[in-house]
Design an enzyme around this catalytic site. Structure first.
Site, mmCIF file in Angstrom:
data_model
loop_
_atom_site.group_PDB
_atom_site.id
_atom_site.type_symbol
_atom_site.label_atom_id
_atom_site.label_comp_id
_atom_site.label_asym_id
_atom_site.label_seq_id
_atom_site.Cartn_x
_atom_site.Cartn_y
_atom_site.Cartn_z
ATOM 1 N N LYS A 1 -78.566 98.303 -9.568
ATOM 2 C CA LYS A 1 -79.309 99.526 -9.250
ATOM 3 C C LYS A 1 -80.634 99.155 -8.571
ATOM 4 O O LYS A 1 -81.477 98.518 -9.174
ATOM 5 C CB LYS A 1 -79.606 100.328 -10.518
ATOM 6 C CG LYS A 1 -80.435 101.573 -10.205
ATOM 7 C CD LYS A 1 -81.025 102.185 -11.436
ATOM 8 C CE LYS A 1 -82.315 102.936 -11.229
ATOM 9 N NZ LYS A 1 -82.876 103.056 -9.904
ATOM 10 N N GLU B 1 -88.200 90.452 -16.288
ATOM 11 C CA GLU B 1 -89.150 89.837 -15.358
ATOM 12 C C GLU B 1 -90.157 90.920 -15.004
ATOM 13 O O GLU B 1 -89.844 91.829 -14.223
ATOM 14 C CB GLU B 1 -88.421 89.383 -14.080
ATOM 15 C CG GLU B 1 -87.401 88.304 -14.291
ATOM 16 C CD GLU B 1 -88.040 86.953 -14.552
ATOM 17 O OE1 GLU B 1 -89.232 86.771 -14.233
ATOM 18 O OE2 GLU B 1 -87.353 86.094 -15.092
ATOM 19 N N CYS C 1 -95.332 90.002 -7.957
ATOM 20 C CA CYS C 1 -95.526 89.808 -9.393
ATOM 21 C C CYS C 1 -96.413 88.588 -9.654
ATOM 22 O O CYS C 1 -97.090 88.503 -10.661
ATOM 23 C CB CYS C 1 -94.189 89.629 -10.077
ATOM 24 S SG CYS C 1 -93.160 88.407 -9.271
ATOM 25 N N GLU D 1 -102.340 95.507 -13.859
ATOM 26 C CA GLU D 1 -101.737 94.995 -12.638
ATOM 27 C C GLU D 1 -101.828 96.104 -11.588
ATOM 28 O O GLU D 1 -101.341 97.213 -11.801
ATOM 29 C CB GLU D 1 -100.264 94.657 -12.884
ATOM 30 C CG GLU D 1 -99.589 94.120 -11.643
ATOM 31 C CD GLU D 1 -98.074 94.044 -11.758
ATOM 32 O OE1 GLU D 1 -97.455 95.006 -12.247
ATOM 33 O OE2 GLU D 1 -97.510 93.029 -11.338
HETATM 34 P P1 NAD Z 1 -90.432 100.013 -12.007
HETATM 35 O O1 NAD Z 1 -90.471 99.422 -13.363
HETATM 36 O O2 NAD Z 1 -91.029 101.359 -11.799
HETATM 37 O O3 NAD Z 1 -88.925 100.122 -11.492
HETATM 38 C C1 NAD Z 1 -88.073 99.009 -11.468
HETATM 39 C C2 NAD Z 1 -86.636 99.481 -11.546
HETATM 40 O O4 NAD Z 1 -86.390 100.039 -12.815
HETATM 41 C C3 NAD Z 1 -86.260 100.555 -10.530
HETATM 42 O O5 NAD Z 1 -84.980 100.283 -10.033
HETATM 43 C C4 NAD Z 1 -86.257 101.812 -11.362
HETATM 44 O O6 NAD Z 1 -85.428 102.819 -10.869
HETATM 45 C C5 NAD Z 1 -85.723 101.278 -12.669
HETATM 46 N N1 NAD Z 1 -86.050 102.127 -13.825
HETATM 47 C C6 NAD Z 1 -87.166 102.870 -14.008
HETATM 48 N N2 NAD Z 1 -87.111 103.484 -15.217
HETATM 49 C C7 NAD Z 1 -85.941 103.099 -15.794
HETATM 50 C C8 NAD Z 1 -85.325 103.396 -17.045
HETATM 51 N N3 NAD Z 1 -85.909 104.200 -17.930
HETATM 52 N N4 NAD Z 1 -84.124 102.833 -17.320
HETATM 53 C C9 NAD Z 1 -83.532 101.995 -16.423
HETATM 54 N N5 NAD Z 1 -84.073 101.698 -15.222
HETATM 55 C C10 NAD Z 1 -85.263 102.238 -14.914
HETATM 56 O O7 NAD Z 1 -91.105 98.948 -11.049
HETATM 57 P P2 NAD Z 1 -91.474 99.072 -9.516
HETATM 58 O O8 NAD Z 1 -92.650 99.961 -9.348
HETATM 59 O O9 NAD Z 1 -90.237 99.370 -8.728
HETATM 60 O O10 NAD Z 1 -91.850 97.546 -9.179
HETATM 61 C C11 NAD Z 1 -93.093 96.992 -9.430
HETATM 62 C C12 NAD Z 1 -93.116 96.206 -10.729
HETATM 63 O O11 NAD Z 1 -92.125 95.175 -10.683
HETATM 64 C C13 NAD Z 1 -94.432 95.501 -10.913
HETATM 65 O O12 NAD Z 1 -94.862 95.597 -12.240
HETATM 66 C C14 NAD Z 1 -94.104 94.064 -10.574
HETATM 67 O O13 NAD Z 1 -94.967 93.117 -11.103
HETATM 68 C C15 NAD Z 1 -92.719 93.939 -11.091
HETATM 69 N N6 NAD Z 1 -92.071 92.776 -10.470
HETATM 70 C C16 NAD Z 1 -91.808 91.674 -11.245
HETATM 71 C C17 NAD Z 1 -91.235 90.540 -10.667
HETATM 72 C C18 NAD Z 1 -90.904 89.315 -11.483
HETATM 73 O O14 NAD Z 1 -90.128 88.474 -11.030
HETATM 74 N N7 NAD Z 1 -91.455 89.145 -12.656
HETATM 75 C C19 NAD Z 1 -90.916 90.543 -9.313
HETATM 76 C C20 NAD Z 1 -91.227 91.668 -8.569
HETATM 77 C C21 NAD Z 1 -91.791 92.776 -9.168
#
Ligand code: NAD
Length: 491
Positions: A176, A251, A285, A383
């Site tokens: 997804k 992650e 990240c 962040e």
């Molecule tokens: P997000 O948490 O809003 O969304 C990530 C994913 O989770 C999306 O596909 C979203 O649709 C899904 N999602 C949201 N709510 C959900 C739920 N209740 N159940 C299941 N899935 C759900 O994050 P974002 O805004 O898309 O991305 C930014 C974040 O990602 C930042 O915090 C960043 O640091 C993190 N990130 C981490 C890494 C890593 O490797 N550690 C890499 C890139 C980004």
């Protein structure tokens, strides 16, 4: 004209059960450029069942590990063919520089090659566990259906660190993407179809957190959830997996420190810190968003960083000479502006940036540097996922380490010093899954990454990641030739 993408379920392209769609806007123009199916719970269920069938019945479960490895390498060749199309889709959808998405596509092919090569090297063991009458063996088996959830930034790259080891180990996938940017992941299903990935082995569902995300992570047939995203989302996914007791890796985000000691090489510091926070518009990240500089170099480092930040060319992410594109979403820019204003009102001193760079269209935000006298400002505690650097002054190594550790995140960090022993002590003292010495942002798919604390748990990348998509089975075989003895007679 908008592009109407479809989902990929059970080897076929399809719309959502109820026919609903959602829009995606181009961050550089703010115009809607693509639409995607809004998956219902029934769509997600169909995708998981297809993946489960492929795992338990289909040709997938009968393929040898070597054949799976070859398939991964065919995926790599397809990525090379379709790389430009995928890069343009990701740039149009997220505002990430085309130069960078093109580089990522080349690297992506190597990730699939690497895990393809590992597919038939997942070996068991024969420990001397029992007496001579028993053959005791440990075999490693795939888990089943893996639910992979990725955010909008570097989505194909992040997805690859889930898809490649999971498929190499023999699992099947339902992926997804983020509802903020689903184009590149959806287009990637074409790569899988062209490479000949069997029906049901790889599925893509598009849609919102609920029902699409929640149905997926809590589905009873899902055995493993691999999530990359924000910590607040992780807090919803953890309880959802109480339903299926799926294994979970998280992650999450970071607020990584970069420490500059007085004996550091200034040119390296300026380039290293610029790449740590302004590359990818800070939407990484691993972004080094807290800079800690020792007294002796403080003024010079700050002056040179401000000068460098002002030279950064902001503009159309498709441009060959642009250094920084827009932020991916309007929500993202609004949040950064709000937290910055709040911190300024409390005393944070913005020394450069803070504005929209003169753009009236597109979610642009300037490279921003703020001098801070406390870590209690909201731009420091949270962040931001944007191009905002908080700068602090310190006097001693102990102070630097205490400041660096004063955060709930533990994803990455960096240190600049010409004293190796001090740099090493610093690297060991700061909790992080990845640490750079006299550089920043350098990466390799052969090296693990991941965090602890609010940065999550689990590691992706490298050889060991493949084991995270397997479980052991201990098998005891009687080879003595004797009959099973009476259990109530002790010998
Ligand atoms: P997000 O948490 O809003 O969304 C990530 C994913 O989770 C999306 O596909 C979203 O649709 C899904 N999602 C949201 N709510 C959900 C739920 N209740 N159940 C299941 N899935 C759900 O994050 P974002 O805004 O898309 O991305 C930014 C974040 O990602 C930042 O915090 C960043 O640091 C993190 N990130 C981490 C890494 C890593 O490797 N550690 C890499 C890139 C980004």
């Amino acid at each position: 004209m908008t592009v109407a993408y479809q989902m990929y379920i059970d080897g076929a392209w399809c719309d959502a059960d109820e026919g609903k769609r959602f829009n995606s806007s181009n961050p550089a123009t703010e115009e809607v450029w693509a639409t995607f199916p809004e998956a219902t719970a029934a769509d997600v269920d169909r995708a998981v069942r297809a993946a489960h069938r492929a795992f338990s019945e289909g040709p997938w479960s009968r393929m040898s590990a070597t054949q799976r490895g070859k398939l991964l390498q065919r995926i790599a060749r397809e990525i090379e063919t379709m790389g430009d199309e995928l890069a343009v889709a990701e740039t149009t959808d997220t505002g990430k520089l085309l130069r960078e998405t093109r580089w990522q596509m080349r690297n992506l092919a190597e990730v699939y090659d690497y895990y393809g090569g590992l597919a038939d090297k997942v070996e068991g063991q024969l420990p001397p566990a029992s007496n001579s009458g028993t053959l005791s063996m440990i075999v490693r088996e795939p888990l089943g259906v893996v639910a992979a959830i990725v955010p909008w930034n570097s989505q194909l790259h992040l997805a690859a660190f889930k898809i490649a080891p999971a498929l190499a180990a023999g699992n099947t996938i339902v992926l997804k993407p983020s509802e903020e940017a689903s184009a590149a992941v959806t287009a990637f299903a074409k790569v899988m179809a062209n490479a000949g990935v069997p029906q049901g082995v790889f599925n893509v569902v598009t849609g919102s957190a609920d029902p699409c995300g929640q149905t997926l992570v809590s589905h009873p047939l899902v055995r493993r959830v691999a999530f990359t995203g924000g910590v607040e989302t992780a807090r919803k996914i953890i309880p959802a997996t109480a339903n299926n007791i799926a294994m979970l890796s998280l992650e999450l985000g970071g607020k990584s420190p970069v420490i500059v000691y007085d004996d550091a090489d200034l040119d390296s510091v300026v380039n290293g810190v610029t790449s740590a926070i302004f590359a990818a518009s800070g939407q990484s990240c691993a972004a080094g968003s807290r800079l800690l500089v020792q007294d002796g170099l403080y003024d010079e480092v700050l002056d040179r960083l401000v000068k460098r930040a002002r030279e950064i060319v902001i503009g159309d992410p498709m441009g060959e000479t642009v250094h920084m594109g827009p932020l991916a979403t309007q929500r993202q820019r609004d949040r950064i502006e709000r937290l910055l204003a709040e911190s300024q009102a409390k005393g944070a001193r913005v020394v450069t940036g803070g504005g929209r760079g003169g753009f009236s269209k597109g979610w642009y935000f300037e490279p921003t540097i703020a001098e801070c006298d406390t870590q209690d400002y909201s731009i420091v505690r949270n962040e931001l996922f944007g191009p905002v650097l908080s700068v602090f002054r310190f006097s001693t190594e102990e102070q630097a380490i205490a400041l660096a550790k004063d955060t709930k995140y533990a994803f990455a960090g960096g240190v600049f010093s010409s004293d190796f022993a001090k740099a090493y002590r610093t690297a060991r003292a700061i909790p992080a899954g990845r640490f750079w010495v006299n550089t920043y942002r350098l990466t390799s798919f052969m090296m693990p990454f991941g965090g602890s604390g609010d940065s999550g748990y689990g590691r992706e990348g490298g050889v060991h990641a493949i084991h995270d998509y397997t479980q052991t089975k201990a098998i005891f075989v009687d080879v003595s030739g004797a009959r099973v003895s009476d259990p109530f007679v002790m010998r």
